[in-house]
Design a protein around this motif. Structure first.
Motif, PDB file in Angstrom:
ATOM      1  N   PHE A  32       0.834  -1.210   0.000  1.00 57.20           N
ATOM      2  CA  PHE A  32       0.000   0.000   0.000  1.00 57.20           C
ATOM      3  C   PHE A  32       0.862   1.251   0.000  1.00 57.20           C
ATOM      4  O   PHE A  32       0.627   2.213  -0.757  1.00 57.20           O
ATOM      5  N   VAL A  33       1.880   1.258   0.853  1.00 56.38           N
ATOM      6  CA  VAL A  33       2.758   2.436   0.936  1.00 56.38           C
ATOM      7  C   VAL A  33       3.504   2.629  -0.373  1.00 56.38           C
ATOM      8  O   VAL A  33       3.686   3.760  -0.841  1.00 56.38           O
ATOM      9  N   SER A  34       3.926   1.512  -0.999  1.00 51.74           N
ATOM     10  CA  SER A  34       4.665   1.645  -2.245  1.00 51.74           C
ATOM     11  C   SER A  34       3.799   2.184  -3.380  1.00 51.74           C
ATOM     12  O   SER A  34       4.310   2.815  -4.316  1.00 51.74           O
ATOM     13  N   VAL A  35       2.503   1.966  -3.308  1.00 49.62           N
ATOM     14  CA  VAL A  35       1.594   2.436  -4.366  1.00 49.62           C
ATOM     15  C   VAL A  35       1.047   3.828  -4.062  1.00 49.62           C
ATOM     16  O   VAL A  35       1.067   4.729  -4.898  1.00 49.62           O
ATOM     17  N   PHE A  36       0.536   4.027  -2.828  1.00 47.62           N
ATOM     18  CA  PHE A  36      -0.141   5.282  -2.488  1.00 47.62           C
ATOM     19  C   PHE A  36       0.730   6.258  -1.707  1.00 47.62           C
ATOM     20  O   PHE A  36       0.355   7.406  -1.525  1.00 47.62           O
ATOM     21  N   GLY A  39       0.943   9.264   4.086  1.00 47.27           N
ATOM     22  CA  GLY A  39       0.220  10.527   4.274  1.00 47.27           C
ATOM     23  C   GLY A  39      -1.201  10.421   3.751  1.00 47.27           C
ATOM     24  O   GLY A  39      -1.556   9.481   3.037  1.00 47.27           O
ATOM     25  N   ALA A  40      -2.015  11.395   4.093  1.00 50.72           N
ATOM     26  CA  ALA A  40      -3.428  11.395   3.691  1.00 50.72           C
ATOM     27  C   ALA A  40      -3.572  12.033   2.325  1.00 50.72           C
ATOM     28  O   ALA A  40      -3.270  13.222   2.143  1.00 50.72           O
ATOM     29  N   PRO A  41      -4.032  11.308   1.301  1.00 53.45           N
ATOM     30  CA  PRO A  41      -4.208  11.879  -0.045  1.00 53.45           C
ATOM     31  C   PRO A  41      -5.402  12.828  -0.092  1.00 53.45           C
ATOM     32  O   PRO A  41      -6.371  12.668   0.647  1.00 53.45           O
ATOM     33  N   LYS A  42      -5.336  13.842  -1.010  1.00 58.49           N
ATOM     34  CA  LYS A  42      -6.431  14.816  -1.133  1.00 58.49           C
ATOM     35  C   LYS A  42      -7.429  14.394  -2.205  1.00 58.49           C
ATOM     36  O   LYS A  42      -8.565  14.866  -2.220  1.00 58.49           O
ATOM     37  N   TRP A  47      -8.980   7.853  -2.004  1.00 59.28           N
ATOM     38  CA  TRP A  47      -9.664   7.311  -0.818  1.00 59.28           C
ATOM     39  C   TRP A  47     -10.568   6.145  -1.200  1.00 59.28           C
ATOM     40  O   TRP A  47     -10.621   5.127  -0.505  1.00 59.28           O
ATOM     41  N   THR A  48     -11.234   6.277  -2.313  1.00 64.81           N
ATOM     42  CA  THR A  48     -12.139   5.214  -2.765  1.00 64.81           C
ATOM     43  C   THR A  48     -11.357   3.939  -3.099  1.00 64.81           C
ATOM     44  O   THR A  48     -11.741   2.824  -2.700  1.00 64.81           O
ATOM     45  N   ASN A  49     -10.269   4.134  -3.832  1.00 68.28           N
ATOM     46  CA  ASN A  49      -9.438   2.980  -4.167  1.00 68.28           C
ATOM     47  C   ASN A  49      -8.856   2.312  -2.918  1.00 68.28           C
ATOM     48  O   ASN A  49      -8.782   1.088  -2.816  1.00 68.28           O
ATOM     49  N   THR A  50      -8.426   3.181  -1.975  1.00 66.22           N
ATOM     50  CA  THR A  50      -7.834   2.673  -0.732  1.00 66.22           C
ATOM     51  C   THR A  50      -8.849   1.864   0.076  1.00 66.22           C
ATOM     52  O   THR A  50      -8.563   0.769   0.554  1.00 66.22           O
ATOM     53  N   SER A  52     -11.498   0.417  -1.006  1.00 65.97           N
ATOM     54  CA  SER A  52     -11.829  -0.812  -1.734  1.00 65.97           C
ATOM     55  C   SER A  52     -10.785  -1.889  -1.492  1.00 65.97           C
ATOM     56  O   SER A  52     -11.105  -3.070  -1.265  1.00 65.97           O
ATOM     57  N   VAL A  53      -9.516  -1.472  -1.538  1.00 62.70           N
ATOM     58  CA  VAL A  53      -8.424  -2.429  -1.297  1.00 62.70           C
ATOM     59  C   VAL A  53      -8.498  -2.990   0.121  1.00 62.70           C
ATOM     60  O   VAL A  53      -8.408  -4.212   0.350  1.00 62.70           O
ATOM     61  N   PHE A  54      -8.662  -2.077   1.102  1.00 66.55           N
ATOM     62  CA  PHE A  54      -8.720  -2.519   2.486  1.00 66.55           C
ATOM     63  C   PHE A  54      -9.934  -3.430   2.742  1.00 66.55           C
ATOM     64  O   PHE A  54      -9.867  -4.388   3.500  1.00 66.55           O
ATOM     65  N   TYR A  55     -11.059  -3.098   2.099  1.00 70.58           N
ATOM     66  CA  TYR A  55     -12.267  -3.918   2.268  1.00 70.58           C
ATOM     67  C   TYR A  55     -12.026  -5.340   1.756  1.00 70.58           C
ATOM     68  O   TYR A  55     -12.382  -6.322   2.417  1.00 70.58           O
ATOM     69  N   ASN A  56     -11.429  -5.401   0.570  1.00 73.02           N
ATOM     70  CA  ASN A  56     -11.171  -6.718  -0.004  1.00 73.02           C
ATOM     71  C   ASN A  56     -10.182  -7.523   0.845  1.00 73.02           C
ATOM     72  O   ASN A  56     -10.362  -8.734   1.069  1.00 73.02           O
TER      73      ASN A  56
END
Length: 295
Positions: A32-36, A39-42, A47-50, A52-56
């Motif tokens: 996740f860190v290597s992709v996103f 820090g908090a993205p604006k 956020w939606t992609n994040t 979704s990934v965490f949910y899966n």
């Protein structure tokens, strides 16, 4: 209370799964860190992609954890069911042993009562005859015809067994005491037929006990209840039945003989007393390897 090997094994298994799950989460975090980045993205799409990934990933982890928990529950239930089944079986075995113990005790009591009956041994020129006279109060010597040169002795059954085996034993040990063959056959006299059913019942009851520990207890309990002479008599009768009646009976006569012989052999203090048995009974003991079953 010290943990058992089974507990240690279960703990090790849990630790392995926990370590594997932790490594999996660390791996996901690194990805996740290597992709996103950190820090908090604006961007809302990030956020939606994040999410979704965490949910899966969370769903997958929860499914794996649930599967592991279900597997452990299934194992625990199977273990508890096995322990319950074993406890019920032990309880049933104890109940069966208690019933068998009470029954064999009753049989021994009946044999002791038979031992109180009286007989008259009549001897005339070394020809021996047994006459039954029932209980002591029923004695009636006037009803017996005894030759002038004959002798008679009154015995209880148990006293006769003692006299018989001491006499036969004396002959086996030395040559200064002898009886004709008809004396040796006296224990198979019709007056002692009443013991047959009791001996068979005792042998079959002992044979029905499947656990050797319980059988050992019964042997220790039963042996002191009767004299060694009565037990030798029972070996003779069971051996005789085994050899001459096994073909004409549905009863396992071999089991009857081996159980009676084993009981006596494993409890008797001096094995030399077994030499007082007939040659037929001794050969039968050797043929069934009774001596080899000592524990």
């Amino acid at each position: 209370m010290k943990p058992t090997k089974q507990d240690d094994l279960e703990l090790t298994t849990i630790q392995k799964w926990s370590s594997a799950l932790l490594l999996f989460l660390i791996f996901i975090f690194i990805c996740f860190v290597s992709v996103f980045g950190i820090g908090a993205p604006k961007n809302i799409q990030t956020w939606t992609n994040t999410s979704s990934v965490f949910y899966n990933l969370t769903s997958t982890c929860i499914a794996v954890i649930s599967l592991i928990l279900l597997l452990n529950i299934w194992k625990d239930n199977r273990k508890e069911l096995k322990e319950t089944r074993e406890a019920l079986q032990d309880q049933l075995n104890i109940q069966n042993f208690t019933v068998t113990k009470e029954t064999v005790t009753s049989v021994i009591f009946q044999i002791k009562e038979l031992n109180k009956r009286h007989i008259i041994l009549i001897e005339n020129n070394y020809n021996y005859v047994i006459k039954s006279v029932g209980e002591r109060g029923d004695l009636d010597f006037t009803s017996l015809t005894i030759n002038n040169n004959g002798n008679s002795d009154q015995f209880t059954h148990s006293n006769f067994f003692e006299e018989y085996f001491l006499s036969v034993g004396s002959k086996n040990i030395s040559n200064d005491y002898s009886h004709p063959n008809n004396y040796k056959s006296l224990i198979f006299d019709k007056n002692f037929f009443i013991y047959k059913d009791k001996i068979i019942a005792l042998g079959l009851l002992l044979n029905s006990v499947r656990f050797e520990e319980y059988k050992k207890i019964l042997r220790v309990i039963l042996y002191p209840e009767l004299s060694i002479f009565t037990w030798l008599f029972m070996i003779e009768i069971s051996s005789h039945i085994h050899l001459y009646e096994k073909e004409n009976s549905h009863i396992n006569m071999k089991a009857v003989f081996t159980e009676i012989a084993n009981l006596v052999y494993l409890q008797i203090e001096s094995k030399k007393l077994l030499d007082w048995l007939s040659e037929e009974a001794i050969n039968n003991i050797e043929a069934e390897n009774i001596a080899c079953k000592e524990v």
